[in-house]
Motif scaffolding. Structure first.
Motif, PDB file in Angstrom:
ATOM      1  N   LEU A 124       0.807  -1.223   0.000  1.00  0.00           N
ATOM      2  CA  LEU A 124       0.000   0.000   0.000  1.00  0.00           C
ATOM      3  C   LEU A 124       0.839   1.270   0.000  1.00  0.00           C
ATOM      4  N   THR A 125       1.824   1.352   0.887  1.00  0.00           N
ATOM      5  CA  THR A 125       2.618   2.577   0.982  1.00  0.00           C
ATOM      6  C   THR A 125       3.471   2.804  -0.255  1.00  0.00           C
ATOM      7  N   VAL A 126       4.094   1.751  -0.773  1.00  0.00           N
ATOM      8  CA  VAL A 126       4.926   1.901  -1.974  1.00  0.00           C
ATOM      9  C   VAL A 126       4.115   2.416  -3.160  1.00  0.00           C
ATOM     10  N   PRO A 127       2.948   1.853  -3.476  1.00  0.00           N
ATOM     11  CA  PRO A 127       2.150   2.426  -4.571  1.00  0.00           C
ATOM     12  C   PRO A 127       1.778   3.891  -4.339  1.00  0.00           C
ATOM     13  N   PHE A 128       1.543   4.266  -3.062  1.00  0.00           N
ATOM     14  CA  PHE A 128       1.216   5.660  -2.750  1.00  0.00           C
ATOM     15  C   PHE A 128       2.378   6.584  -3.088  1.00  0.00           C
ATOM     16  N   TYR A 129       3.557   6.281  -2.525  1.00  0.00           N
ATOM     17  CA  TYR A 129       4.630   7.259  -2.715  1.00  0.00           C
ATOM     18  C   TYR A 129       5.250   7.191  -4.111  1.00  0.00           C
ATOM     19  N   LEU A 130       5.210   6.017  -4.768  1.00  0.00           N
ATOM     20  CA  LEU A 130       5.766   5.951  -6.119  1.00  0.00           C
ATOM     21  C   LEU A 130       4.876   6.673  -7.127  1.00  0.00           C
ATOM     22  N   THR A 131       3.569   6.531  -6.981  1.00  0.00           N
ATOM     23  CA  THR A 131       2.669   7.264  -7.880  1.00  0.00           C
ATOM     24  C   THR A 131       2.834   8.764  -7.684  1.00  0.00           C
ATOM     25  N   GLY A 178      -3.909  -4.636   3.222  1.00  0.00           N
ATOM     26  CA  GLY A 178      -3.124  -3.853   2.278  1.00  0.00           C
ATOM     27  C   GLY A 178      -3.775  -3.788   0.909  1.00  0.00           C
ATOM     28  N   LYS A 179      -4.279  -4.926   0.447  1.00  0.00           N
ATOM     29  CA  LYS A 179      -4.928  -4.968  -0.867  1.00  0.00           C
ATOM     30  C   LYS A 179      -6.262  -4.210  -0.853  1.00  0.00           C
ATOM     31  N   GLY A 180      -6.987  -4.286   0.271  1.00  0.00           N
ATOM     32  CA  GLY A 180      -8.220  -3.501   0.372  1.00  0.00           C
ATOM     33  C   GLY A 180      -7.930  -2.015   0.346  1.00  0.00           C
ATOM     34  N   GLY A 181      -6.876  -1.609   1.039  1.00  0.00           N
ATOM     35  CA  GLY A 181      -6.463  -0.210   1.009  1.00  0.00           C
ATOM     36  C   GLY A 181      -6.051   0.230  -0.382  1.00  0.00           C
ATOM     37  N   LEU A 182      -5.475  -0.700  -1.147  1.00  0.00           N
ATOM     38  CA  LEU A 182      -5.040  -0.380  -2.505  1.00  0.00           C
ATOM     39  C   LEU A 182      -6.234  -0.032  -3.395  1.00  0.00           C
ATOM     40  N   LEU A 183      -7.355  -0.682  -3.164  1.00  0.00           N
ATOM     41  CA  LEU A 183      -8.555  -0.371  -3.949  1.00  0.00           C
ATOM     42  C   LEU A 183      -9.063   1.031  -3.632  1.00  0.00           C
ATOM     43  N   GLN A 184      -9.003   1.431  -2.369  1.00  0.00           N
ATOM     44  CA  GLN A 184      -9.418   2.789  -2.017  1.00  0.00           C
ATOM     45  C   GLN A 184      -8.416   3.816  -2.531  1.00  0.00           C
ATOM     46  N   LEU A 185      -7.122   3.471  -2.486  1.00  0.00           N
ATOM     47  CA  LEU A 185      -6.111   4.365  -3.046  1.00  0.00           C
ATOM     48  C   LEU A 185      -6.360   4.556  -4.540  1.00  0.00           C
ATOM     49  N   THR A 186      -6.781   3.499  -5.216  1.00  0.00           N
ATOM     50  CA  THR A 186      -7.122   3.590  -6.641  1.00  0.00           C
ATOM     51  C   THR A 186      -8.189   4.653  -6.873  1.00  0.00           C
ATOM     52  N   ARG A 187      -9.251   4.601  -6.086  1.00  0.00           N
ATOM     53  CA  ARG A 187     -10.341   5.570  -6.252  1.00  0.00           C
ATOM     54  C   ARG A 187      -9.878   6.990  -5.928  1.00  0.00           C
ATOM     55  N   VAL A 199      -6.477   5.864 -13.378  1.00  0.00           N
ATOM     56  CA  VAL A 199      -5.989   4.949 -12.354  1.00  0.00           C
ATOM     57  C   VAL A 199      -7.048   3.878 -12.111  1.00  0.00           C
ATOM     58  N   ASN A 200      -6.674   2.625 -12.314  1.00  0.00           N
ATOM     59  CA  ASN A 200      -7.578   1.501 -12.095  1.00  0.00           C
ATOM     60  C   ASN A 200      -6.848   0.378 -11.371  1.00  0.00           C
ATOM     61  N   SER A 201      -7.610  -0.547 -10.844  1.00  0.00           N
ATOM     62  CA  SER A 201      -7.005  -1.718 -10.209  1.00  0.00           C
ATOM     63  C   SER A 201      -7.551  -2.985 -10.832  1.00  0.00           C
ATOM     64  N   LEU A 202      -6.785  -4.042 -10.696  1.00  0.00           N
ATOM     65  CA  LEU A 202      -7.152  -5.353 -11.207  1.00  0.00           C
ATOM     66  C   LEU A 202      -6.943  -6.345 -10.077  1.00  0.00           C
ATOM     67  N   SER A 203      -7.985  -7.111  -9.747  1.00  0.00           N
ATOM     68  CA  SER A 203      -7.909  -8.035  -8.611  1.00  0.00           C
ATOM     69  C   SER A 203      -7.979  -9.476  -9.084  1.00  0.00           C
ATOM     70  N   GLY A 251     -10.808   4.780 -11.961  1.00  0.00           N
ATOM     71  CA  GLY A 251     -11.360   4.593 -10.624  1.00  0.00           C
ATOM     72  C   GLY A 251     -12.080   3.271 -10.420  1.00  0.00           C
ATOM     73  N   GLN A 252     -11.810   2.293 -11.280  1.00  0.00           N
ATOM     74  CA  GLN A 252     -12.538   1.027 -11.236  1.00  0.00           C
ATOM     75  C   GLN A 252     -11.629  -0.135 -10.812  1.00  0.00           C
TER      76      GLN A 252
END
Length: 263
Positions: A124-131, A178-187, A199-203, A251-252
Protein backbone atom coordinates in the motif's frame (compact mmCIF):
# COMPACT_ATOMS: atom_id res chain seq x y z
CA UNK A 1 -6.72 -4.83 -31.02
CA UNK A 2 -4.59 -4.04 -27.97
CA UNK A 3 -1.50 -2.21 -29.05
CA UNK A 4 1.01 -0.23 -27.05
CA UNK A 5 3.31 0.95 -29.83
CA UNK A 6 5.66 3.63 -28.58
CA UNK A 7 4.30 3.53 -25.02
CA UNK A 8 6.72 3.48 -22.10
CA UNK A 9 5.77 1.32 -19.13
CA UNK A 10 7.26 0.86 -15.68
CA UNK A 11 6.29 -2.16 -13.57
CA UNK A 12 7.21 -2.98 -9.98
CA UNK A 13 7.89 -6.60 -9.14
CA UNK A 14 8.75 -7.26 -12.78
CA UNK A 15 10.91 -10.31 -12.14
CA UNK A 16 8.08 -12.33 -10.56
CA UNK A 17 5.62 -14.67 -12.28
CA UNK A 18 2.93 -12.09 -13.10
CA UNK A 19 5.48 -9.33 -13.70
CA UNK A 20 7.42 -11.31 -16.29
CA UNK A 21 4.23 -12.32 -18.10
CA UNK A 22 2.98 -8.73 -18.27
CA UNK A 23 6.38 -7.42 -19.32
CA UNK A 24 6.71 -9.90 -22.15
CA UNK A 25 3.17 -9.25 -23.37
CA UNK A 26 3.61 -5.48 -23.22
CA UNK A 27 6.83 -5.79 -25.20
CA UNK A 28 5.13 -7.91 -27.83
CA UNK A 29 2.38 -5.26 -28.01
CA UNK A 30 5.00 -2.66 -28.91
CA UNK A 31 5.80 -1.00 -25.58
CA UNK A 32 9.17 -0.17 -24.12
CA UNK A 33 9.30 -1.61 -20.62
CA UNK A 34 11.43 -1.18 -17.53
CA UNK A 35 10.89 -2.62 -14.09
CA UNK A 36 12.14 -2.64 -10.55
CA UNK A 37 12.42 -5.68 -8.30
CA UNK A 38 14.20 -6.57 -5.08
CA UNK A 39 15.70 -9.71 -6.68
CA UNK A 40 18.63 -8.13 -8.51
CA UNK A 41 19.96 -11.33 -10.14
CA UNK A 42 16.50 -12.35 -11.34
CA UNK A 43 15.98 -8.81 -12.64
CA UNK A 44 19.01 -8.91 -14.92
CA UNK A 45 18.36 -12.53 -15.96
CA UNK A 46 14.77 -11.63 -16.85
CA UNK A 47 15.92 -8.63 -18.87
CA UNK A 48 18.20 -10.78 -21.01
CA UNK A 49 15.56 -13.46 -21.52
CA UNK A 50 12.73 -11.06 -22.30
CA UNK A 51 14.82 -9.02 -24.73
CA UNK A 52 15.57 -12.21 -26.64
CA UNK A 53 11.89 -13.17 -26.65
CA UNK A 54 10.56 -9.87 -27.94
CA UNK A 55 13.47 -9.30 -30.29
CA UNK A 56 14.32 -5.76 -29.18
CA UNK A 57 16.84 -4.36 -26.72
CA UNK A 58 14.51 -2.14 -24.74
CA UNK A 59 13.59 -4.16 -21.66
CA UNK A 60 15.58 -3.05 -18.62
CA UNK A 61 15.52 -4.15 -14.99
CA UNK A 62 16.61 -2.23 -11.90
CA UNK A 63 17.17 -3.84 -8.51
CA UNK A 64 16.12 -2.18 -5.25
CA UNK A 65 14.65 -2.87 -1.84
CA UNK A 66 11.06 -1.64 -1.85
CA UNK A 67 11.20 -1.19 1.92
CA UNK A 68 13.84 1.52 1.33
CA UNK A 69 12.03 4.57 -0.09
CA UNK A 70 15.17 6.49 -1.10
CA UNK A 71 16.68 3.49 -2.88
CA UNK A 72 13.39 2.70 -4.60
CA UNK A 73 12.85 6.24 -5.87
CA UNK A 74 16.41 6.35 -7.19
CA UNK A 75 15.87 3.07 -9.05
CA UNK A 76 12.59 4.37 -10.46
CA UNK A 77 14.27 7.57 -11.65
CA UNK A 78 16.93 5.51 -13.45
CA UNK A 79 14.22 3.35 -15.00
CA UNK A 80 12.21 6.33 -16.23
CA UNK A 81 15.36 7.94 -17.60
CA UNK A 82 16.12 4.75 -19.54
CA UNK A 83 12.60 4.83 -20.97
CA UNK A 84 12.63 8.53 -21.77
CA UNK A 85 9.43 9.10 -19.79
CA UNK A 86 6.57 7.00 -18.50
CA UNK A 87 3.10 6.48 -19.98
CA UNK A 88 2.05 3.50 -17.89
CA UNK A 89 2.77 2.48 -14.30
CA UNK A 90 1.91 -0.99 -12.98
CA UNK A 91 2.08 -1.60 -9.24
CA UNK A 92 2.61 -5.36 -9.24
CA UNK A 93 5.11 -5.89 -6.40
CA UNK A 94 3.53 -7.41 -3.31
CA UNK A 95 4.50 -8.71 0.09
CA UNK A 96 3.11 -12.25 0.06
CA UNK A 97 5.46 -13.85 2.59
CA UNK A 98 5.79 -17.59 3.05
CA UNK A 99 4.53 -20.18 5.48
CA UNK A 100 8.04 -20.18 7.02
CA UNK A 101 7.96 -16.46 7.89
CA UNK A 102 7.37 -15.98 11.61
CA UNK A 103 4.10 -14.19 12.41
CA UNK A 104 2.73 -14.32 8.88
CA UNK A 105 0.74 -17.30 7.56
CA UNK A 106 -0.45 -18.36 11.00
CA UNK A 107 -3.70 -18.05 12.99
CA UNK A 108 -4.73 -14.49 13.82
CA UNK A 109 -3.60 -14.59 17.45
CA UNK A 110 -0.07 -15.51 16.28
CA UNK A 111 0.26 -12.91 13.51
CA UNK A 112 2.89 -10.28 14.28
CA UNK A 113 2.79 -6.49 14.01
CA UNK A 114 6.13 -6.65 12.17
CA UNK A 115 4.76 -8.71 9.29
CA UNK A 116 1.58 -6.59 9.26
CA UNK A 117 3.69 -3.44 8.85
CA UNK A 118 5.87 -5.00 6.14
CA UNK A 119 2.79 -6.07 4.17
CA UNK A 120 1.18 -2.63 4.34
CA UNK A 121 4.47 -0.95 3.45
CA UNK A 122 4.96 -2.94 0.23
CA UNK A 123 1.33 -3.48 -0.76
CA UNK A 124 0.00 0.00 0.00
CA UNK A 125 2.62 2.58 0.98
CA UNK A 126 4.93 1.90 -1.97
CA UNK A 127 2.15 2.43 -4.57
CA UNK A 128 1.22 5.66 -2.75
CA UNK A 129 4.63 7.26 -2.72
CA UNK A 130 5.77 5.95 -6.12
CA UNK A 131 2.67 7.26 -7.88
CA UNK A 132 3.14 10.59 -6.13
CA UNK A 133 6.84 10.57 -7.05
CA UNK A 134 6.01 10.00 -10.72
CA UNK A 135 2.94 12.23 -10.90
CA UNK A 136 4.63 14.99 -12.91
CA UNK A 137 6.04 12.45 -15.39
CA UNK A 138 2.64 10.79 -15.79
CA UNK A 139 0.81 14.07 -16.23
CA UNK A 140 3.32 15.05 -18.93
CA UNK A 141 2.34 11.94 -20.88
CA UNK A 142 -0.64 11.77 -23.20
CA UNK A 143 -3.18 9.27 -21.91
CA UNK A 144 -1.16 7.97 -18.96
CA UNK A 145 -2.52 5.01 -17.05
CA UNK A 146 -1.77 3.51 -13.63
CA UNK A 147 -2.78 -0.08 -12.86
CA UNK A 148 -2.78 -1.46 -9.32
CA UNK A 149 -2.57 -5.24 -9.03
CA UNK A 150 -4.86 -6.04 -6.11
CA UNK A 151 -6.45 -9.31 -4.98
CA UNK A 152 -9.85 -10.81 -4.36
CA UNK A 153 -8.80 -10.82 -0.69
CA UNK A 154 -8.86 -7.04 -0.87
CA UNK A 155 -12.53 -7.32 -1.85
CA UNK A 156 -13.81 -10.15 0.34
CA UNK A 157 -12.67 -11.98 3.45
CA UNK A 158 -10.55 -15.12 3.02
CA UNK A 159 -12.09 -18.56 3.19
CA UNK A 160 -9.76 -20.10 5.75
CA UNK A 161 -11.36 -23.53 5.31
CA UNK A 162 -9.47 -23.86 2.04
CA UNK A 163 -6.24 -24.25 3.97
CA UNK A 164 -7.36 -26.78 6.58
CA UNK A 165 -5.45 -30.05 6.52
CA UNK A 166 -2.88 -28.77 3.98
CA UNK A 167 0.74 -27.67 4.31
CA UNK A 168 -0.30 -24.11 3.47
CA UNK A 169 -0.55 -21.44 6.14
CA UNK A 170 -3.71 -19.38 6.55
CA UNK A 171 -4.15 -16.08 4.73
CA UNK A 172 -2.96 -13.28 7.07
CA UNK A 173 -4.82 -10.07 7.92
CA UNK A 174 -2.03 -7.79 6.70
CA UNK A 175 -2.29 -9.06 3.13
CA UNK A 176 -6.02 -8.44 2.75
CA UNK A 177 -5.86 -5.11 4.58
CA UNK A 178 -3.12 -3.85 2.28
CA UNK A 179 -4.93 -4.97 -0.87
CA UNK A 180 -8.22 -3.50 0.37
CA UNK A 181 -6.46 -0.21 1.01
CA UNK A 182 -5.04 -0.38 -2.50
CA UNK A 183 -8.56 -0.37 -3.95
CA UNK A 184 -9.42 2.79 -2.02
CA UNK A 185 -6.11 4.37 -3.05
CA UNK A 186 -7.12 3.59 -6.64
CA UNK A 187 -10.34 5.57 -6.25
CA UNK A 188 -8.58 8.44 -4.49
CA UNK A 189 -5.85 8.77 -7.12
CA UNK A 190 -8.33 8.39 -9.99
CA UNK A 191 -10.35 11.38 -8.86
CA UNK A 192 -7.31 13.41 -7.80
CA UNK A 193 -5.13 12.86 -10.89
CA UNK A 194 -7.95 13.20 -13.44
CA UNK A 195 -8.27 14.14 -16.21
CA UNK A 196 -4.59 13.68 -17.09
CA UNK A 197 -4.03 10.21 -15.61
CA UNK A 198 -6.34 7.21 -15.40
CA UNK A 199 -5.99 4.95 -12.35
CA UNK A 200 -7.58 1.50 -12.09
CA UNK A 201 -7.01 -1.72 -10.21
CA UNK A 202 -7.15 -5.35 -11.21
CA UNK A 203 -7.91 -8.04 -8.61
CA UNK A 204 -6.83 -11.55 -9.58
CA UNK A 205 -8.23 -14.69 -8.05
CA UNK A 206 -5.93 -17.42 -6.77
CA UNK A 207 -3.16 -18.29 -9.21
CA UNK A 208 -2.05 -21.87 -9.78
CA UNK A 209 1.34 -22.26 -8.09
CA UNK A 210 1.56 -26.00 -7.47
CA UNK A 211 -0.55 -25.81 -4.30
CA UNK A 212 -1.56 -29.01 -2.49
CA UNK A 213 -4.21 -30.97 -4.39
CA UNK A 214 -6.69 -30.67 -1.52
CA UNK A 215 -6.47 -26.87 -1.65
CA UNK A 216 -6.78 -26.80 -5.44
CA UNK A 217 -9.83 -29.09 -5.41
CA UNK A 218 -11.59 -26.92 -2.82
CA UNK A 219 -10.69 -23.72 -4.66
CA UNK A 220 -11.94 -25.00 -7.99
CA UNK A 221 -15.22 -26.20 -6.46
CA UNK A 222 -15.78 -22.69 -5.08
CA UNK A 223 -15.02 -20.97 -8.42
CA UNK A 224 -17.80 -20.72 -11.05
CA UNK A 225 -15.35 -21.24 -13.92
CA UNK A 226 -13.97 -24.30 -12.16
CA UNK A 227 -10.24 -23.60 -12.17
CA UNK A 228 -7.52 -21.45 -10.68
CA UNK A 229 -6.06 -18.51 -12.59
CA UNK A 230 -2.86 -18.49 -14.64
CA UNK A 231 -0.56 -15.59 -15.52
CA UNK A 232 -2.09 -15.56 -19.01
CA UNK A 233 -5.47 -14.71 -17.48
CA UNK A 234 -4.01 -11.56 -15.91
CA UNK A 235 -2.07 -10.26 -18.89
CA UNK A 236 -4.93 -9.32 -21.25
CA UNK A 237 -6.98 -7.32 -18.72
CA UNK A 238 -3.83 -5.47 -17.58
CA UNK A 239 -2.86 -4.46 -21.11
CA UNK A 240 -6.48 -3.44 -21.75
CA UNK A 241 -6.43 -1.03 -18.79
CA UNK A 242 -3.14 0.41 -20.04
CA UNK A 243 -4.33 0.86 -23.60
CA UNK A 244 -6.47 3.39 -25.47
CA UNK A 245 -9.32 0.86 -25.41
CA UNK A 246 -9.86 1.80 -21.75
CA UNK A 247 -9.58 5.56 -22.31
CA UNK A 248 -12.91 6.27 -20.55
CA UNK A 249 -12.33 3.97 -17.59
CA UNK A 250 -10.87 5.25 -14.32
CA UNK A 251 -11.36 4.59 -10.62
CA UNK A 252 -12.54 1.03 -11.24
CA UNK A 253 -11.55 -2.41 -9.97
CA UNK A 254 -11.67 -5.30 -12.43
CA UNK A 255 -12.00 -8.70 -10.72
CA UNK A 256 -10.24 -11.38 -12.77
CA UNK A 257 -11.27 -14.26 -10.57
CA UNK A 258 -13.26 -16.80 -12.55
CA UNK A 259 -16.38 -15.61 -10.78
CA UNK A 260 -15.10 -16.14 -7.22
CA UNK A 261 -16.56 -12.85 -5.94
CA UNK A 262 -19.86 -13.32 -7.81
CA UNK A 263 -21.30 -15.68 -5.17
Amino acid sequence: MIELNGRTILITGGAGHIGRAITEAAGRAGARVAWIDRDVSATFESAETLNDLVGRRFVSGFGCDLLNQKETCEAVDRAVHSLGGVDGLIHNAAFVGTSELDGWAVPLQEQSVETWRAALEVNLTVPFYLTKHLMANLKASRGASVVMIGSIYGMVGPDQSLYEGTSMGTNPAGYGAGKGGLLQLTRYLATTMAPDVRVNSLSPGGLSRGQPSKFVERYEQRTPLGRMATEADIVGPTLFLLSHLASYITGQNLAVDGGWTAW
